[in-house]
Design an enzyme around this catalytic site. Structure first.
Site, PDB file in Angstrom:
ATOM      1  N   THR A 187      52.606  47.464  32.351  1.00 29.13           N
ATOM      2  CA  THR A 187      53.128  46.466  33.254  1.00 29.13           C
ATOM      3  C   THR A 187      52.567  45.257  33.197  1.00 29.13           C
ATOM      4  O   THR A 187      51.176  45.063  32.966  1.00 29.13           O
ATOM      5  CB  THR A 187      52.909  46.960  34.841  1.00 29.13           C
ATOM      6  OG1 THR A 187      51.611  47.506  35.098  1.00 29.13           O
ATOM      7  CG2 THR A 187      54.103  48.398  34.913  1.00 29.13           C
ATOM      8  N   GLU A 244      50.642  37.536  31.734  1.00 25.19           N
ATOM      9  CA  GLU A 244      49.449  37.923  30.846  1.00 25.19           C
ATOM     10  C   GLU A 244      49.880  37.081  29.718  1.00 25.19           C
ATOM     11  O   GLU A 244      50.752  37.241  28.941  1.00 25.19           O
ATOM     12  CB  GLU A 244      49.190  39.258  30.838  1.00 25.19           C
ATOM     13  CG  GLU A 244      48.536  39.850  32.046  1.00 25.19           C
ATOM     14  CD  GLU A 244      49.598  40.264  32.889  1.00 25.19           C
ATOM     15  OE1 GLU A 244      48.897  40.657  34.090  1.00 25.19           O
ATOM     16  OE2 GLU A 244      50.790  40.106  32.603  1.00 25.19           O
ATOM     17  N   ASP A 303      57.759  41.522  34.345  1.00 27.29           N
ATOM     18  CA  ASP A 303      58.029  41.245  35.956  1.00 27.29           C
ATOM     19  C   ASP A 303      58.676  39.688  36.051  1.00 27.29           C
ATOM     20  O   ASP A 303      58.205  39.091  36.694  1.00 27.29           O
ATOM     21  CB  ASP A 303      56.799  41.408  36.828  1.00 27.29           C
ATOM     22  CG  ASP A 303      57.337  41.640  38.263  1.00 27.29           C
ATOM     23  OD1 ASP A 303      58.601  41.876  38.481  1.00 27.29           O
ATOM     24  OD2 ASP A 303      56.347  41.501  39.102  1.00 27.29           O
ATOM     25  N   ASP A 309      49.018  53.195  45.585  1.00 27.51           N
ATOM     26  CA  ASP A 309      48.559  54.162  44.860  1.00 27.51           C
ATOM     27  C   ASP A 309      47.727  55.366  45.629  1.00 27.51           C
ATOM     28  O   ASP A 309      47.684  56.321  45.264  1.00 27.51           O
ATOM     29  CB  ASP A 309      47.756  53.869  43.555  1.00 27.51           C
ATOM     30  CG  ASP A 309      46.708  52.373  43.927  1.00 27.51           C
ATOM     31  OD1 ASP A 309      46.630  52.246  45.366  1.00 27.51           O
ATOM     32  OD2 ASP A 309      46.327  51.903  42.964  1.00 27.51           O
TER      33      ASP A 309
END
Length: 874
Positions: free
Chosen positions: A190, A194, A236, A456
């Protein structure tokens, strides 16, 4: 399909050439000549007449006739005739760049202008009313790779997905299902915005792991095992995605500019899916390597580019509910782009699931990226995080693994058994997507919203407590990965704000739902272990709630320099006298000044945390952290001085262990302080030595100890004062799509077709983009900034909730401080010569918790050694 050939030297990219070539060749001439050249630059479809071009907005549109391409030269760059040398020595212009780049010198010529994307007209038959197009790769790409017979290697499939992730399996299929392949590993990477350096760091490491599995030739892995692995890259949103990262994906054959569509028959496209089995590995220096050796194997790749930014949890929903629902993999591995797993990590994670069918999830060791020769440790912020990560991997994760319930499997690097996820675990996991969605009205549950900042943790709890399933979670020490950590204090505060608030409320949720242990199907022994871990978590929650008061009380009593003899006897304070006070004759004023400064600094931090973003108060935050470190250094001096005085006062009659123990019984202050320090820091060193990883204890311990007050009084105070903020910091990227629209019609056969323009493949141009980016890499600062945040519709409710929580938190801590530092209360609580009861409780509780962590760590180490020996023998 035949297995890859034996190891040999990896060859550079050599584009097809004619026997003779002019020194400079116009791009327009190359395209026109491609009709008669069997090694043309574009596919046969590119010869259809079309002058339409499209470019990214960052590229400058230029006249195609004016763009020149340097000739294909031989190894001898001084020669103007490429036929003067044997063909076996001929290299492409890109391979020359690769050679020069390895020497660290820029090429003599200036970077080329970027070429526009050539578009060609094509009639496409819709598949079940959906826009799915196969675009052939260029002959240059096919000539450079090993496998070139099947469509999965030679054609990029684009699918304009118009459905919700949950509806994807009903309308769409994937190549792996059509080829009837069984997927053992599904890996999702994911990313948000970046850059190409972080992307290539992760994706090259993923390909290295695939190569290791294919070269293993045991445990069910062989040269054809790349067919059992699917890598899914999820970006995303089109808005935030880094364009240079798209260039790298284009060079790998996983993306093609001009393919994405905005709508299909008036239905908006929610995601753009690209499928190919790539054979190109691009390293962090942007140098490509092709799959003609044992080092690079094909990688079944699905690149999913979401139309809108909807956060990481939505990316995981696309992965689990759409792609995994089609592939039905055995194990899913989750990686954040920017994380670099070691070469054997995937193998060790998968082995954990093979050994024990009850393992539902596993994680490896995540380490901070330290740079070359550990140069990043010169930054104290990085050093503190490195120590924290190391001790968590040595003490915390092994203990939780032995108990069967790891409270959090890091989303940056973890693995799950797909069958175990189905049902309530995934339903509860994706509940956070709704809670954090924009446009919430009314009064949402703020504690639940904060709990899902650590979604998570909720997933881990739901897996272990899944009804009648007996699932456990496992820590895998041999699987390692490094990730970049915040290097600035304000970035660390933003990260820990989400971590602290999410973990606090998620831990509260797990403690309050402890009764689900009895319906999970676990054995009586495992239930006892889980109940013990619940008690352990509850104790840590209480200590965390009162941590701001506890650290001040420790500071108060350990830095207590007074002249009142009765108060000295009850509080074990340092006497303001020569030989006893290291600051004499200024011990009293120094003690009072530092205590007052401590309280004032905490108050300033509370005020600065209300309504301010860390980026806007960076200077204040640095000043506060520096003051706390300065005061902590004074405290360490006084503690060291106290221990020194106690040691020199040991009588000569104490010569054996028995007499020393009797002496400790009559010296409670020295006893409690010494045991607490030994049980904490000595166990840090000892456990690190047992794990053969002690260097962080030597390079980072001092920075960590000095930052302890800041971790509580800066990071935790800011987190609690901003408990109303449930944002991730990467939202609000809404923009209209400028991609082409698809409107179909019915042909004579009654089929739905669309006449549209698709890009002509030009692999040589993609490699040239890599070349230009590599030259600019050292001249351009990285951009890791997230998107802008959007406003909350329930802001007032969240802020009022924040007010009550912070009020009760501060009041409870202040009441505790008032009672335990009041001289009358102190004298009533303690008899002369006896230590303060609260200090005794605090020091011994910390010693006990550390001892529990050490025992769990030691048991895990023995289990790990047994597993490694078993793997080696069998």
């Amino acid at each position: 399909m035949t297995p890859p050939p034996p190891p040999r030297k990896t060859r550079a990219f050599i584009p097809p050439t004619t026997s003779k070539q002019s020194p400079t060749l116009k791009l327009s001439e190359m395209i026109s000549s491609s009709r008669s050249d069997p090694c043309q630059l574009t596919s046969a479809a590119a010869s259809q007449p079309s002058q339409t071009t499209s470019m990214r907005s960052e590229y400058t549109v230029c006249d195609m006739a004016a763009v020149t391409v340097p000739p294909i030269l031989s190894c001898d760059s001084s020669s103007s005739n490429p036929t003067e040398h044997p063909p076996t020595r001929t290299r492409s212009k890109f391979s020359q760049f690769k050679h020069v780049h390895a020497q660290g010198e820029p090429p003599a010529s200036a970077p080329l202008s970027r070429r526009p994307t050539k578009m060609v007209k094509k009639e496409i038959l819709l598949t079940n009313g959906q826009f799915v197009v196969e675009t052939p790769m260029g002959p240059e790409h096919i000539a450079s790779v090993q496998f070139k017979e099947d469509t999965e290697f030679t054609s990029l499939r684009y699918t304009a997905v118009t459905t919700d992730p949950n509806e994807f399996p009903k309308l769409y299929s994937l190549r792996q299902k059509e080829l009837k392949r069984v997927t053992k590993l599904a890996i999702v990477c994911t990313m948000y915005n970046e850059d190409e350096s972080l992307f290539t760091k992760t994706i090259s490491a993923v390909m290295d792991n695939i190569a290791y599995l294919c070269n293993l030739n045991r445990k069910g892995w062989n040269a054809e095992s790349w067919k059992d692995i699917v890598v899914v890259i999820v970006a995303d949103g089109i808005g935030p995605v880094n364009q240079r990262t798209l260039d790298v994906l284009s060079a790998m054959g996983c993306f093609m500019e001009g393919l994405p569509r905005a709508t299909v028959n008036s239905q908006p496209v929610n995601a753009h899916m690209f499928e190919i089995t790539t054979q190109v590995r691009v390293d962090m220096k942007l140098v490509p390597t092709f799959s003609d050796s044992r080092k690079v194997f094909p990688m079944q790749t699905i690149f999913l580019l979401k139309e809108k930014n909807a956060k990481k949890i939505n990316s995981h929903r696309w992965f689990f509910n759409s792609i995994c629902a089609v592939l039905n993999p055995s194990v899913c591995i989750l990686i954040d782009v920017g994380t670099k797993p070691t070469r054997q990590s995937f193998y060790h994670l998968y082995r954990a699931f093979e050994r024990n069918p009850r393992v539902a999830g596993a994680c490896g060791e995540i380490a901070a990226e330290l740079g070359k020769y550990g140069q990043n440790l010169l930054n104290p912020i990085v050093a503190v995080q490195n120590f924290e990560y190391k001790m968590s991997n040595i003490l915390d994760k092994p203990l939780e693994s032995m108990l069967g319930y790891i409270t959090v499997l890091p989303g940056a690097f973890s693995a799950y058994r797909y069958d175990a996820l189905l049902g309530q675990p995934l339903d509860m996991y994706f509940k956070g997507e709704v809670l954090h969605a924009d446009g919430i009205v009314g009064k949402p549950n703020v504690s639940e919203s904060n709990m899902y900042l650590a979604e998570d943790r909720i997933l881990c709890f739901e897996l272990v407590m899944k009804k009648n399933s007996r699932y456990i979670l496992k820590y895998v020490k041999s699987a390692k990965a490094e990730t970049d950590v915040p290097t600035e204090l304000h970035d660390l505060i933003k990260q820990r704000r989400r971590w602290f608030n999410g973990s606090f409320f998620a831990s509260t949720y797990s403690v309050m739902n402890f009764y689900r242990i009895f319906s999970s199907g676990h054995s009586a022994f495992r239930q006892a272990l889980l109940l013990f871990e619940t008690l352990y978590t509850a104790i840590n929650l209480v200590l965390s709630w009162f941590s701001i008061a506890s650290i001040y009380i420790c500071f108060y009593f350990m830095f207590n320099i007074v002249g009142n003899s009765s108060l000295i006897a009850c509080s074990q304070a340092v006497q303001d006298a020569p030989g006893a006070d290291p600051f004499y004759p200024y011990g009293g004023p120094v003690s009072g000044t530092i205590k007052a400064s401590y309280i004032c600094t905490v108050l300033v931090m509370i005020l600065a945390s209300l309504g301010n973003k860390p980026d806007t108060i960076k200077e204040i935050l640095m000043l506060i952290a520096s003051l706390f470190s300065f005061m902590m250094s004074f405290l360490l001096i006084l503690v060291g001085w106290t221990i020194y005085l106690d040691i020199v006062q040991i009588p000569d009659t104490v010569t054996t262990a028995a007499t020393f123990w009797k002496y400790l019984i009559h010296k409670p202050t020295f006893r409690d302080l010494a045991i607490s320090l030994l049980s904490t820091y000595v166990m840090y060193f000892l456990s690190s030595l047992l794990y053969l990883d002690p260097w962080h204890a030597f390079t980072c311990l001092i920075q960590y100890v000095l930052m302890i007050p800041s971790y509580i009084n800066v990071l935790m105070v800011y987190a609690f004062c901003n408990i109303h903020d449930i944002s991730w910091g990467t939202k609000g990227q809404e923009q209209s799509s400028h991609n082409a629209k698809v409107i179909s019609c019915t042909n004579e056969k009654g089929q739905q077709v669309v006449s549209t323009e698709v890009p002509a493949p030009d692999f040589y141009s993609e490699l040239e983009k890599l070349r230009e980016m590599a030259l600019e890499q050292t001249q351009r600062p990285r951009n890791r900034q997230g998107g802008k945040k959007s406003n909350k519709t329930s802001e007032d409710h969240f802020k009022s909730y924040r007010t009550y929580v912070v009020m009760w938190w501060l009041l409870s801590n202040l009441v505790l401080v008032f009672f335990l530092t009041n001289s009358w209360v102190v004298m009533k609580m303690s008899s002369p010569g006896a230590p303060n009861l609260y200090l005794v409780l605090l020091l011994w509780s910390m010693a006990g918790l550390t001892a529990v962590r050490f025992v769990g760590s030691l048991m895990y180490l023995l289990q790990w050694l047994l597993e490694r020996c078993t793997d080696f023998i069998f």
